[in-house]
Enzyme design. Structure first.
Site, short mmCIF file in Angstrom:
data_model
loop_
_atom_site.label_atom_id
_atom_site.label_comp_id
_atom_site.label_asym_id
_atom_site.label_seq_id
_atom_site.Cartn_x
_atom_site.Cartn_y
_atom_site.Cartn_z
N ASN A 9 0.97 -1.08 -0.13
CA ASN A 9 -0.09 -0.14 0.02
C ASN A 9 1.03 1.31 0.03
O ASN A 9 0.68 2.16 0.87
CB ASN A 9 -0.99 0.01 1.17
CG ASN A 9 -2.16 1.02 0.99
OD1 ASN A 9 -2.25 1.40 -0.10
ND2 ASN A 9 -2.57 1.19 2.12
N ASP A 149 -1.88 -10.06 -4.73
CA ASP A 149 -3.27 -9.37 -3.85
C ASP A 149 -3.95 -9.85 -5.15
O ASP A 149 -4.25 -9.03 -6.10
CB ASP A 149 -3.09 -8.21 -3.62
CG ASP A 149 -4.34 -7.51 -3.26
OD1 ASP A 149 -5.19 -8.21 -2.98
OD2 ASP A 149 -4.41 -6.37 -2.70
N ASN A 151 -7.28 -9.61 -4.66
CA ASN A 151 -8.52 -9.01 -4.34
C ASN A 151 -9.84 -9.88 -4.32
O ASN A 151 -10.90 -9.35 -4.78
CB ASN A 151 -8.64 -7.58 -5.08
CG ASN A 151 -8.09 -6.47 -4.41
OD1 ASN A 151 -8.39 -6.18 -3.40
ND2 ASN A 151 -7.08 -5.89 -5.27
#
Length: 256
Positions: A9, A149, A151
């Protein structure tokens, strides 16, 4: 071979929170980072170089958005940046490093949480990615390890509140079916391979309402391997005590 995937992030943000100090201790052979959020200035990878890592970056064209990076202490025999499709490559979604025994595919999949248009983009991506991986496997080369990731959660035990999120991005029926189909293509979820159906294991927590402290999370970060690599998987873990981000690292250890 110690391989870790981690949505940081923001690369610079994670560095400021001690990412390099943790890497020095964890010593992954290959570290796949997602959501590096490169700006207009090049990212400083000198700290990784001092630790003996070679850096491979695939940032998004849009500053401060998306992008992936892979750091390796082992020299790859081949590096492929992107997947050859502009709408995804402009967002920095895929980076592949081929080694002697395994090909590490670092991916950051769209989230779909910003609205219906992006969710539709995500679903298109998922179907594209499945075909893309099928083509990679058909072309030969080392067996694939896909880390990143995604998601997406697979089943009810992969998020704290599945009943309330049956149609939420990341857990829609279409996404769950996609994940089942993808595994049926011949992939192993290394975490579930080692930990079975144990609930309460997550890799992402919202910053709101103390969710991480209360372990109200989702397991969005995955390390999948082709079936032929199953015998080489020695360990697989999530590392929720490692905090540089709203995600935590996921780890797999392979032995050849």
């Amino acid at each position: 071979m110690n391989i870790i995937t981690y949505n940081v992030n923001g690369y610079r943000s994670a560095l400021s929170k001690g990412l390099l100090e943790w890497v020095r201790e964890a010593r992954p052979d290959v570290l796949c980072l997602q959501e590096i959020k490169a700006g207009r200035e090049p990212l400083d990878v000198s700290g990784f170089a001092k630790l003996g890592y070679q850096a491979y970056l695939h940032p998004a064209q849009k500053p401060g958005y998306s992008g992936v990076a892979t750091f390796s202490r082992v020299a790859p025999v081949n590096v492929v940046e992107g997947c050859g499709t502009d709408c995804y490559d402009l967002e920095g979604r895929v980076l592949r490093l081929d080694f002697e025994h395994v090909s590490v595919l670092n991916t950051y999949m769209p989230s779909g949480t910003s609205g219906p248009e992006r969710q539709a983009f995500k679903v298109e991506w998922l179907h594209f990615f499945r075909r893309y991986v099928q083509e990679l496997r058909a072309a030969g080369g080392p067996p694939l390890l896909i880390g990143g990731d995604f998601n997406c959660c697979q089943t009810d035990i992969d998020l704290h509140n599945p009943k309330a999120n049956q149609n939420s991005p990341g857990f829609t029926p279409e996404e769950r079916q996609w994940f089942r189909d993808f595994l049926q293509d011949g992939f192993v979820d290394t975490f579930r391979h080692h930990h079975g159906d144990a609930p309460g294991h997550y890799s992402w927590w919202t910053y709101r309402a103390g969710a991480r402290k209360r372990n109200v999370g989702w397991r969005l970060d995955h390390l999948l391997v082709e079936d032929c690599l199953r015998p080489h998987v020695r360990e697989a873990h999530l590392l929720p005590d490692i905090i540089h981000s709203d995600h935590c690292p996921a780890q797999v250890i392979l032995k050849f």
